[in-house]
Scaffold this motif. Sequence first.
Motif, PDB file in Angstrom:
ATOM      1  N   ALA A  38      -0.117   2.486  10.194  1.00 18.42           N
ATOM      2  CA  ALA A  38      -0.410   1.754   9.729  1.00 18.42           C
ATOM      3  C   ALA A  38      -1.122   0.413  10.388  1.00 18.42           C
ATOM      4  O   ALA A  38      -0.899   0.339  11.414  1.00 18.42           O
ATOM      5  N   TRP A  39      -1.858  -0.426   9.831  1.00 21.00           N
ATOM      6  CA  TRP A  39      -2.744  -1.511  10.484  1.00 21.00           C
ATOM      7  C   TRP A  39      -2.509  -2.723   9.816  1.00 21.00           C
ATOM      8  O   TRP A  39      -2.127  -2.811   8.547  1.00 21.00           O
ATOM      9  N   PHE A  40      -2.141  -4.000  10.521  1.00 21.56           N
ATOM     10  CA  PHE A  40      -2.033  -5.320  10.200  1.00 21.56           C
ATOM     11  C   PHE A  40      -2.922  -6.190  10.974  1.00 21.56           C
ATOM     12  O   PHE A  40      -3.271  -5.955  12.150  1.00 21.56           O
ATOM     13  N   VAL A  41      -2.932  -7.407  10.443  1.00 22.75           N
ATOM     14  CA  VAL A  41      -3.777  -8.405  11.072  1.00 22.75           C
ATOM     15  C   VAL A  41      -2.922  -9.638  11.202  1.00 22.75           C
ATOM     16  O   VAL A  41      -2.688 -10.468  10.428  1.00 22.75           O
ATOM     17  N   VAL A  81      -3.083   1.587   5.363  1.00 17.03           N
ATOM     18  CA  VAL A  81      -2.402   2.694   5.672  1.00 17.03           C
ATOM     19  C   VAL A  81      -3.116   4.069   5.526  1.00 17.03           C
ATOM     20  O   VAL A  81      -3.966   4.175   4.978  1.00 17.03           O
ATOM     21  N   HIS A  82      -2.804   4.888   6.579  1.00 15.93           N
ATOM     22  CA  HIS A  82      -3.567   5.971   6.930  1.00 15.93           C
ATOM     23  C   HIS A  82      -3.415   6.907   5.405  1.00 15.93           C
ATOM     24  O   HIS A  82      -2.422   7.121   4.892  1.00 15.93           O
ATOM     25  N   PRO A  83      -4.577   7.555   5.202  1.00 15.46           N
ATOM     26  CA  PRO A  83      -4.519   8.168   3.846  1.00 15.46           C
ATOM     27  C   PRO A  83      -3.585   9.426   4.082  1.00 15.46           C
ATOM     28  O   PRO A  83      -3.339  10.033   2.794  1.00 15.46           O
ATOM     29  N   LYS A  88       0.816  -1.267   0.019  1.00 15.11           N
ATOM     30  CA  LYS A  88       0.171  -0.105   0.012  1.00 15.11           C
ATOM     31  C   LYS A  88       0.783   1.216  -0.035  1.00 15.11           C
ATOM     32  O   LYS A  88       1.923   1.333   0.631  1.00 15.11           O
ATOM     33  N   GLN A  89       0.357   2.275  -0.693  1.00 13.26           N
ATOM     34  CA  GLN A  89       1.139   3.620  -0.877  1.00 13.26           C
ATOM     35  C   GLN A  89       0.229   4.496  -0.128  1.00 13.26           C
ATOM     36  O   GLN A  89      -0.910   4.469  -0.086  1.00 13.26           O
ATOM     37  N   CYS A  90       1.049   5.384   0.826  1.00 12.92           N
ATOM     38  CA  CYS A  90       0.103   6.528   1.377  1.00 12.92           C
ATOM     39  C   CYS A  90      -0.185   7.554   0.547  1.00 12.92           C
ATOM     40  O   CYS A  90       0.657   8.348  -0.223  1.00 12.92           O
ATOM     41  N   PRO A  91      -1.380   7.792   0.262  1.00  9.78           N
ATOM     42  CA  PRO A  91      -1.865   8.783  -0.766  1.00  9.78           C
ATOM     43  C   PRO A  91      -1.351  10.228  -0.390  1.00  9.78           C
ATOM     44  O   PRO A  91      -1.013  11.264  -1.065  1.00  9.78           O
ATOM     45  N   ASP A 125       4.009   5.475  14.786  1.00  4.43           N
ATOM     46  CA  ASP A 125       5.331   6.005  14.830  1.00  4.43           C
ATOM     47  C   ASP A 125       6.296   5.245  13.681  1.00  4.43           C
ATOM     48  O   ASP A 125       7.581   5.090  13.898  1.00  4.43           O
ATOM     49  N   GLY A 126       5.606   4.995  12.438  1.00  5.54           N
ATOM     50  CA  GLY A 126       6.207   4.607  11.503  1.00  5.54           C
ATOM     51  C   GLY A 126       6.978   3.111  11.417  1.00  5.54           C
ATOM     52  O   GLY A 126       7.912   2.941  11.011  1.00  5.54           O
ATOM     53  N   GLY A 127       6.591   2.261  12.609  1.00  2.00           N
ATOM     54  CA  GLY A 127       7.080   1.107  12.871  1.00  2.00           C
ATOM     55  C   GLY A 127       7.851   0.772  13.997  1.00  2.00           C
ATOM     56  O   GLY A 127       8.349  -0.230  14.080  1.00  2.00           O
TER      57      GLY A 127
END
Length: 365
Positions: A270-273, A262-264, A219-222, A295-297
């Motif tokens: 970002a979110w993962f499962v 990913v937050h727009p 995913k790319q952050c818009p 915080d970017g991971g």
Amino acid sequence: MSELLIGTRKGMFVVEGAGAAARVTRTAFLGDNVPMTLVDRRDGAWYAVLDHGHFGVKLHRSDDRGASWTEVAIPAYPPKPEGFVDVDMWGREREWATKNIWALEIAPDAPGALWAGTMPGGLFRSDDRGASWRLVEALWHHPTRVKWNGGGADHAAIHSICVDPRDPGRVVVAVSSGGVWRTQDGGASWEPHTRGMKAGYVPPEQAEDPENQDPHCVKQCPGAPDTFWCQHHMGIWKSTNDLASWEQLEAQPSSFGFPVAVHPKDPDTAWFVPAHSDQKRAPIDGTVVVTRTRDGGKTFEQLRDGLPQQYAYDLVFRHALSIADDGDQLAFGSTTGNLWVTADQGDHWHRVASNLPPIYSVRYA
């Protein structure tokens, strides 16, 4: 009002409302396998991919928000050139035939234009709302394409398509298994972008080869398009330098999974499962958890409120996690037919349904 299109093993379901007020309101293609949907906000068209198994793949379009549907064309491969050798890792001859449509996105440079990623690894473009399609030959005939192989399937597949909001001619695709590729000229040429990624399922001397990378979702952050997030077979990866390189990140209870959201606007959110890797492919300790970083991971939170925490074995596929434009609403569905939504970035989850067919895709309309 929020609206969700839910693609399942037995039809498409429409959900309306947000948070605790979200409800399933209607269906389409009941009984049919609907692995992928798309809403084109430019003209309001809805698209639904149907996989009829023995009878093949179909694509339908609705111009009245699902009240009626028209069958349109599907991406079709040309005949294989006589004498051309195209075999997989087991020496089996690859068919040049559409097995499934794994990605469907708008092409913003022309009205009604669409991109489609397919299995066995071809990218297609339509300029007439799906009435016809053409194969992007520069990628299909790239010398390394014949080295692509299936990840969890028999064939390689393009499952992620990211169109740069700054330039619609810059398109990124992710292949399972075949790496991450970008064109900067609308598909005329392609370059791999996997520097930093490493595959642990091939001999060490091949671990960094682009064609051996198995990204599950990219995913790319818009709002900050130099930032990409990837859920890879080997864990979570992030690029903040417009794909010049990737950095691996660690999350608990697991870095393995399939989807990423990913937050727009905020590239650090970002979110993962998470799930067990490989053989088990089930939630860790029978608990459904969504992990979130802000915080970017550097750190990851485990979001559990409203999610089952005992004897739960919901697997979430790569297209079954979606985020709305506001960056607050998210939804995800599982292989056991559970569908959850949140209106506060995952702090609290609400179960919309618990007895849907296995969920393949979730998409905000």
